[in-house]
Motif scaffolding. Sequence first.
Motif, short mmCIF file in Angstrom:
data_model
loop_
_atom_site.label_atom_id
_atom_site.label_comp_id
_atom_site.label_asym_id
_atom_site.label_seq_id
_atom_site.Cartn_x
_atom_site.Cartn_y
_atom_site.Cartn_z
N ALA A 1 0.84 -1.20 0.00
CA ALA A 1 0.00 0.00 0.00
C ALA A 1 0.87 1.26 0.00
O ALA A 1 0.53 2.26 -0.59
CB ALA A 1 -0.91 -0.02 1.21
N GLY A 2 2.02 1.17 0.67
CA GLY A 2 2.89 2.34 0.79
C GLY A 2 3.69 2.54 -0.49
O GLY A 2 3.86 1.62 -1.27
N LYS A 3 4.18 3.74 -0.68
CA LYS A 3 4.94 4.03 -1.89
C LYS A 3 6.45 3.85 -1.67
O LYS A 3 7.24 3.93 -2.59
CB LYS A 3 4.68 5.47 -2.34
N SER A 4 6.83 3.65 -0.41
CA SER A 4 8.26 3.66 -0.09
C SER A 4 8.97 2.42 -0.61
O SER A 4 10.17 2.44 -0.82
CB SER A 4 8.44 3.74 1.42
N GLY A 5 8.23 1.33 -0.81
CA GLY A 5 8.87 0.09 -1.22
C GLY A 5 9.64 -0.57 -0.09
O GLY A 5 10.39 -1.50 -0.31
N GLU A 6 9.42 -0.09 1.13
CA GLU A 6 10.17 -0.63 2.27
C GLU A 6 9.40 -1.73 2.98
O GLU A 6 8.18 -1.77 2.94
CB GLU A 6 10.41 0.50 3.30
N ILE A 7 10.16 -2.58 3.65
CA ILE A 7 9.55 -3.49 4.62
C ILE A 7 9.60 -2.74 5.95
O ILE A 7 10.65 -2.34 6.40
CB ILE A 7 10.32 -4.82 4.71
N LYS A 8 8.40 -2.56 6.52
CA LYS A 8 8.31 -1.68 7.69
C LYS A 8 8.40 -2.47 9.00
O LYS A 8 8.20 -3.68 9.02
CB LYS A 8 6.97 -0.93 7.65
N VAL A 9 8.65 -1.73 10.05
CA VAL A 9 8.88 -2.36 11.35
C VAL A 9 7.66 -3.13 11.85
O VAL A 9 7.80 -4.19 12.46
CB VAL A 9 9.35 -1.30 12.40
N ASP A 10 6.46 -2.66 11.55
CA ASP A 10 5.26 -3.35 12.03
C ASP A 10 5.21 -4.78 11.52
O ASP A 10 4.81 -5.70 12.23
CB ASP A 10 3.99 -2.61 11.57
N ALA A 11 5.60 -4.95 10.25
CA ALA A 11 5.56 -6.29 9.65
C ALA A 11 6.52 -7.22 10.38
O ALA A 11 6.21 -8.39 10.63
CB ALA A 11 5.93 -6.20 8.17
N ILE A 12 7.68 -6.71 10.74
CA ILE A 12 8.67 -7.54 11.44
C ILE A 12 8.23 -7.79 12.88
O ILE A 12 8.34 -8.91 13.40
CB ILE A 12 10.06 -6.88 11.41
N ARG A 13 7.67 -6.77 13.51
CA ARG A 13 7.20 -6.95 14.90
C ARG A 13 6.12 -8.01 14.96
O ARG A 13 6.08 -8.81 15.89
CB ARG A 13 6.67 -5.62 15.45
N ALA A 14 5.23 -8.01 13.97
CA ALA A 14 4.14 -8.99 13.98
C ALA A 14 4.71 -10.41 13.91
O ALA A 14 4.22 -11.32 14.57
CB ALA A 14 3.20 -8.74 12.80
N ALA B 1 14.92 -3.61 10.41
CA ALA B 1 16.14 -4.42 10.56
C ALA B 1 16.49 -4.58 12.04
O ALA B 1 16.88 -5.66 12.48
CB ALA B 1 17.29 -3.77 9.79
N ASN B 2 16.31 -3.49 12.80
CA ASN B 2 16.57 -3.56 14.24
C ASN B 2 15.67 -4.55 14.95
O ASN B 2 16.11 -5.32 15.80
CB ASN B 2 16.32 -2.17 14.85
N ALA B 3 14.38 -4.50 14.57
CA ALA B 3 13.42 -5.43 15.19
C ALA B 3 13.79 -6.87 14.84
O ALA B 3 13.71 -7.76 15.69
CB ALA B 3 12.00 -5.10 14.71
N LEU B 4 14.21 -7.08 13.61
CA LEU B 4 14.59 -8.44 13.20
C LEU B 4 15.82 -8.91 13.97
O LEU B 4 15.91 -10.06 14.39
CB LEU B 4 14.85 -8.50 11.70
#
Length: 344
Positions: free
Chosen positions: A92-105, A135-138
Motif C-alpha cells: 500500500a505504501g509508496k516507499s517500497g520498504e519493509i516496515k517495522v510493524d511487519a517484522i514486529r508482527a 532491521a533492528n526489530a529483526l
Amino acid sequence: MTALAADESLPPWLQEPWAAIQGARQAQRFPHALLLTGPAGVGKRRLLKALGRALLCSTPNAAGFGCGQCANCRLLAAGTHPDLVTVGPDEAGKSGEIKVDAIRALASAEGLTAHRGGWKLIFIDPAHRMNPSAANALLKTLEEPAPGTLICLVTEQPSRLPATIRSRCQTLRLPVPSEDLALAWLEPRVKGTPAAMLLHLAHGAPLRALELADPERLALRERLFTGLMEVAQGRRDPVTEAAAWNQAEPGLLLDWLGGWLSDLLRLTSGQSQPRLINPDKATELAILAARLDPAACHRFLRQVWKVGASDLSNLNRLLLQETWLLECARLFGPGADRDVRGGD
Ligand SMILES: [Zn+2]
C-alpha cells in the motif's frame, strides 16, 4: 498437482546447494536463520520453495523433498499454509520498504509459533528492503531464536543488510551455473531464439534468460535499442524517447543499458574480438564505439550501476531516463554542441 519425486521445480544446478541443505539437516547443523543470496535468475526463490515444502511436508521422500500430496503440501501449493509467512515490501505504501510493524508482527510469540506442530518458516524477501527500524526489530529476533523457527532472508544485494544481521545468518550464495549446464537446461525451453544469446543477455543466469525469451520482452529490447541508436544519431528527441522507456521495468532497463554501455567499452578496448553481452548488436554498437570517449562512457556506466544498486522503487524514472538519453545524445552525437532536438 503431481507428486514431486525429485522436486522437478529444482533445476540441475541447484542440486548441489540442495544437497548442502540436506546435509546440514541430517547432521543437525541446520541454522535458525538463512541468508540466501546470488544474482537475479539463478533460482533463489525456487530453492526456497523447495525448502518450504521439504520442511513442512508430512511425508517427505528419501531425498528430503516434499511429497506434493499431503495436507501440508496442498496448503503450500495453495499459498495458504499458516506456518509459512512471507514478508515483503508494504504494497500500500509508496516507499517500497519493509516496515517495522511487519517484522514486529512476526517476532511476536504468536508469530513464531507453528500452528500445525512442525516448523515455522518466515521468508523475508527482498530482505534489503527492510528499513532501519525493521532491521533492528529483526535483529532482536535473530538474537533470541525460537526453536523450530527458520527465518530466511532473500536478497540479491546482501551488502545492503546491516552487518549485524548478516553475521547472525548462515549465508548460502547461489552462483551462476556453468555455461554447459545452463544451456542444456535452457535450450529445450526456448524456441526461436538462440539460447546462448539469451544466456549472455542474462549474464549467465538461466531463469533470467528464460524470462527474456518472452517475445514481448525481446521486442521491447529491440524497440529501446533502436530508440537509443536514433537518439545517438540525432534522429530522435531524447525527451520523447525517455517516455517510451517507461514501458520497461526499471531493473530490466538498467540491465539493458548497462549491457550496451559495457559492450561499447569493450569495443573500444583494442581487443580484436571482445566477448560482448549483446553479440546480436555488435555491428550497431561498433558504429557508436568508433566515435566514443571511453572515459566519459565509463563515467556514464558507473552512474547507471550506482542507480542499479539503489532502491529502484523510489526513482523518478522519467527524469532519470531523460538524463540518460540526453547523456547518450551528448556522448555519441556527431557534435557535442549540436541541438539534438532538431532531428527527425
Ligand atoms: Zn507432503
